[in-house]
Design a protein around this motif. Structure first.
Motif, PDB file in Angstrom:
ATOM      1  N   GLU A 155       0.825  -1.210   0.000  1.00  0.00           N
ATOM      2  CA  GLU A 155       0.000   0.000   0.000  1.00  0.00           C
ATOM      3  C   GLU A 155       0.861   1.262   0.000  1.00  0.00           C
ATOM      4  N   LYS A 197      -5.709 -10.098  -2.430  1.00  0.00           N
ATOM      5  CA  LYS A 197      -5.970  -8.670  -2.626  1.00  0.00           C
ATOM      6  C   LYS A 197      -5.515  -8.221  -4.011  1.00  0.00           C
ATOM      7  N   LEU A 198      -4.321  -8.625  -4.395  1.00  0.00           N
ATOM      8  CA  LEU A 198      -3.790  -8.228  -5.687  1.00  0.00           C
ATOM      9  C   LEU A 198      -4.669  -8.730  -6.835  1.00  0.00           C
ATOM     10  N   ASP A 201      -7.437  -6.196  -7.272  1.00  0.00           N
ATOM     11  CA  ASP A 201      -7.103  -4.779  -7.113  1.00  0.00           C
ATOM     12  C   ASP A 201      -7.043  -4.102  -8.476  1.00  0.00           C
ATOM     13  N   ARG A 203      -6.361  -1.181  -9.186  1.00  0.00           N
ATOM     14  CA  ARG A 203      -5.360  -0.125  -9.293  1.00  0.00           C
ATOM     15  C   ARG A 203      -4.119  -0.589 -10.033  1.00  0.00           C
TER      16      ARG A 203
END
Length: 222
Positions: A155, A197-198, A201, A203
């Motif tokens: 993060e 999470k990746l 994600d 982003r």
């Protein structure tokens, strides 16, 4: 053509090293000194991974790189050598003992002036860099430190790496333990949480490569 990654046994692995790895004499000496340290040497990346990371430095035209977890400095040496003459490599680690091993090889290779070593807890170092206005200032980042802090490093890295920049994360397969539901130790669960999470994600653009102990490439989109 194959619809899945080939299994690599010892014979094939040795062949890969023989025909593809161009390890400098200084890198080899550093790797050999680290190997002589005993079991702790498992923390060092493999020579083909070091070469791949240096390849990415050249491919992306990176000028500034950040590393969390330097150990004896093999990855720092490989990547700093690939940076341009005015490039900068910021290395974060908590151990003076291990980083002292690498510093003499950084000097021998002529890359020591590119490398800034910051000793101390990496989360604090990354937060300090942000407070100093270093957000969006790095082209690449390599994370290879304590696994329970991986999510924090990631993060913070997304704030430090510029849009279009690349975050590399090591040990994401953790010896295969991440795929075994019976493995419930803290490190394994931390890596699983990061991988999950990746995966969702938006982003980043994502690729997990079965190199070494698993290497994730996360390119920041925004």
């Amino acid at each position: 053509m194959s619809n899945r990654t080939i299994q690599v046994d010892e014979r094939l692995y040795d062949y890969i090293l023989d025909v593809s790895v161009r390890e400098s004499g200084v890198l080899r000496k550093l790797r050999e000194e680290t190997a002589a340290l005993g079991g702790v040497a498992r923390m060092q990346i493999s020579p083909e991974q070091g070469q791949f990371m240096a390849f990415l430095v050249e491919l992306t035209g990176a000028r500034r790189m950040l590393e969390v977890g330097t150990f004896t400095g093999y990855s720092a040496l490989a990547c700093a050598a690939a940076l341009p003459p005015d490039g900068e490599f910021v290395a974060c680690d908590v151990s003076k003992e291990w980083t002292d091993v690498g510093q003499k090889y950084w000097q021998e290779a002529g890359v020591a002036e590119k490398i800034t070593l910051k000793l101390g807890p990496a989360v604090e170092t990354l937060q300090t860099l942000l407070a100093q206005g270093q957000g969006n200032a790095f082209d690449m980042m390599f994370i290879d430190a304590d696994k329970t802090s991986y999510l924090q490093y990631y993060e913070l890295g997304l704030k430090l790496v510029r849009p279009g920049g690349l975050i590399l994360i090591d040990n994401v397969l953790w010896g295969g333990a991440v795929a075994d539901p019976a493995e419930l130790d803290e490190d394994t669960q931390a890596i699983r949480a990061l991988n999950e999470k990746l995966h969702t994600d938006n982003r980043i653009t994502l690729s997990l490569i079965p190199m070494g102990d698993g290497l994730t490439l996360a390119r920041r989109r925004i």
